[in-house]
Write a protein that holds these residues in place. Structure first.
Motif, PDB file in Angstrom:
ATOM      1  N   TYR A  98       0.837  -1.193   0.000  1.00 36.48           N
ATOM      2  CA  TYR A  98       0.000   0.000   0.000  1.00 36.48           C
ATOM      3  C   TYR A  98       0.871   1.242   0.000  1.00 36.48           C
ATOM      4  CZ  TYR A  98      -3.836  -3.035   1.695  1.00 36.48           C
ATOM      5  OH  TYR A  98      -4.783  -4.016   1.842  1.00 36.48           O
ATOM      6  N   GLN A 155       0.442   5.468   1.160  1.00 35.78           N
ATOM      7  CA  GLN A 155      -0.438   6.418   1.830  1.00 35.78           C
ATOM      8  C   GLN A 155       0.220   7.789   1.838  1.00 35.78           C
ATOM      9  OE1 GLN A 155      -1.314   5.738   6.051  1.00 35.78           O
ATOM     10  NE2 GLN A 155      -3.440   6.315   5.680  1.00 35.78           N
ATOM     11  N   PHE A 183       4.417   7.174   2.243  1.00 38.25           N
ATOM     12  CA  PHE A 183       4.508   6.155   3.287  1.00 38.25           C
ATOM     13  C   PHE A 183       4.105   4.837   2.644  1.00 38.25           C
ATOM     14  CE2 PHE A 183       5.125   4.700   7.360  1.00 38.25           C
ATOM     15  CZ  PHE A 183       4.004   4.356   8.099  1.00 38.25           C
ATOM     16  N   ILE A 217       3.463   0.873   2.962  1.00 39.02           N
ATOM     17  CA  ILE A 217       3.122  -0.090   4.005  1.00 39.02           C
ATOM     18  C   ILE A 217       2.805  -1.435   3.367  1.00 39.02           C
ATOM     19  CG2 ILE A 217       1.738  -0.491   6.079  1.00 39.02           C
ATOM     20  CD1 ILE A 217       0.707   2.383   5.829  1.00 39.02           C
ATOM     21  N   GLY A 241       2.787  -4.215   8.345  1.00 42.78           N
ATOM     22  CA  GLY A 241       4.105  -3.843   8.820  1.00 42.78           C
ATOM     23  C   GLY A 241       4.087  -2.412   9.321  1.00 42.78           C
ATOM     24  N   PRO A 242       5.181  -1.953   9.913  1.00 41.37           N
ATOM     25  CA  PRO A 242       5.229  -0.606  10.491  1.00 41.37           C
ATOM     26  C   PRO A 242       5.359   0.498   9.458  1.00 41.37           C
ATOM     27  CG  PRO A 242       7.315  -1.710  10.802  1.00 41.37           C
ATOM     28  CD  PRO A 242       6.388  -2.727  10.227  1.00 41.37           C
ATOM     29  N   GLY A 243       5.605   0.144   8.203  1.00 42.34           N
ATOM     30  CA  GLY A 243       5.689   1.153   7.156  1.00 42.34           C
ATOM     31  C   GLY A 243       7.096   1.651   6.915  1.00 42.34           C
ATOM     32  N   ARG A 259       8.890   5.142   5.345  1.00 41.45           N
ATOM     33  CA  ARG A 259       8.687   6.500   4.853  1.00 41.45           C
ATOM     34  C   ARG A 259       9.792   6.830   3.862  1.00 41.45           C
ATOM     35  NH1 ARG A 259       4.948   9.566   6.265  1.00 41.45           N
ATOM     36  NH2 ARG A 259       4.554   8.410   8.193  1.00 41.45           N
ATOM     37  N   LYS A 310       1.722   6.256  11.830  1.00 40.03           N
ATOM     38  CA  LYS A 310       1.960   4.826  12.019  1.00 40.03           C
ATOM     39  C   LYS A 310       1.130   4.016  11.037  1.00 40.03           C
ATOM     40  CE  LYS A 310       4.560   5.570  15.651  1.00 40.03           C
ATOM     41  NZ  LYS A 310       6.018   5.308  15.606  1.00 40.03           N
ATOM     42  N   SER A 311       1.395   2.723  10.993  1.00 41.49           N
ATOM     43  CA  SER A 311       0.632   1.847  10.107  1.00 41.49           C
ATOM     44  C   SER A 311      -0.613   1.324  10.831  1.00 41.49           C
ATOM     45  CB  SER A 311       1.500   0.690   9.637  1.00 41.49           C
ATOM     46  OG  SER A 311       1.834  -0.146  10.718  1.00 41.49           O
ATOM     47  N   PRO A 312      -1.598   0.814  10.096  1.00 41.14           N
ATOM     48  CA  PRO A 312      -2.827   0.324  10.728  1.00 41.14           C
ATOM     49  C   PRO A 312      -2.589  -0.928  11.573  1.00 41.14           C
ATOM     50  CG  PRO A 312      -3.166   0.772   8.390  1.00 41.14           C
ATOM     51  CD  PRO A 312      -1.687   0.809   8.634  1.00 41.14           C
TER      52      PRO A 312
END
Lengths: 116, 113
Positions: free
Chosen positions: A36, A38, A91, A93, A108-110, A112, B42-44
């Protein structure tokens, strides 16, 4: 349980270079992972679905030659942003689908990404 | 086109109150429903899943599903400031491979001390 990691957590790169992001499921096997993107204050946008051992399925409007996805094992998928440009700053993810809990996705925490 | 609709908010509630978050979906044959919490930057994080009509409770969270009305909600009892986040509703439709989820745009919840 159901932990997904991403690496790196943040990256700054110069325009024209490529960046690879790793997504790992740490305590479960994931035949399917999702990528994804964002942008600030916007919703998640699915870019592609990654299946272990096969080609990724890209969403409409996502350039498959720019966003290269490889899912070589049941615990690892990678996203490579090729020839990055400032508009690719976002971002990123990943999420992974647990083979047992079929419909639940764990994120996951993503990562950046900033392209200068 | 399958859609998931949520009020963007912000929804503001006082600490200790019940926060009610709502979601409607367009695909009548949807089977699986999820609520994710996303803190800023943060991520979901998956907090609830629900698959059948009725209520499902987990601690301070209750998910409610009404397939006839194509409506799913999340109640947060005894809201805490730490519950302040964006809540995403996600729907998995019947059929299709890859188990894609369709996400709503999220509702921003603010719990005031």
């Amino acid at each position: 349980g159901a932990v997904v990691s991403q690496h790196p957590s943040w990256v700054i790169c110069k325009s024209g270079t490529s960046v690879k992001i790793e997504c790992r499921s740490l305590d479960f096997q994931a035949t399917t992972m999702f990528w994804y993107r964002q942008f600030p204050k916007q919703s998640l946008m699915l870019m592609a679905t990654s299946n272990e051992g096969s080609k990724a399925t890209y969403e409409q409007g996502v350039e498959k030659d720019k966003f290269l996805i490889n899912h070589a094992s049941l615990t690892l998928s990678t996203l490579t942003v090729t020839s990055a440009h400032p508009e690719d700053s976002s971002f990123y993810i990943c999420s992974a689908r647990d083979q047992v809990r079929l419909y639940e996705q764990y994120f996951g925490p993503g990562t950046r990404l900033t392209v200068t | 086109q399958k859609e998931v609709e949520q009020n963007s908010g912000p929804l503001s509630v006082p600490e200790g109150a019940i926060a009610s978050l709502n979601c409607t979906y367009s695909d009548r044959v949807s089977q699986s429903f999820f609520w994710y919490r996303q803190y800023s930057g943060k991520s979901p994080e998956l907090i609830m899943s629900i698959y059948s009509n009725g209520d499902k409770e987990d601690g301070r969270f209750t998910a409610q599903l009404n397939k006839a009305s194509q409506y799913v909600s999340l109640l947060i009892r005894d809201s805490q400031p730490s519950d302040s986040a964006t809540y995403l509703c996600a729907v998995k439709s019947q059929g299709g491979s890859n188990y894609k989820l369709t996400f709503g745009k999220g509702t921003l919840l603010t719990v005031n001390p």
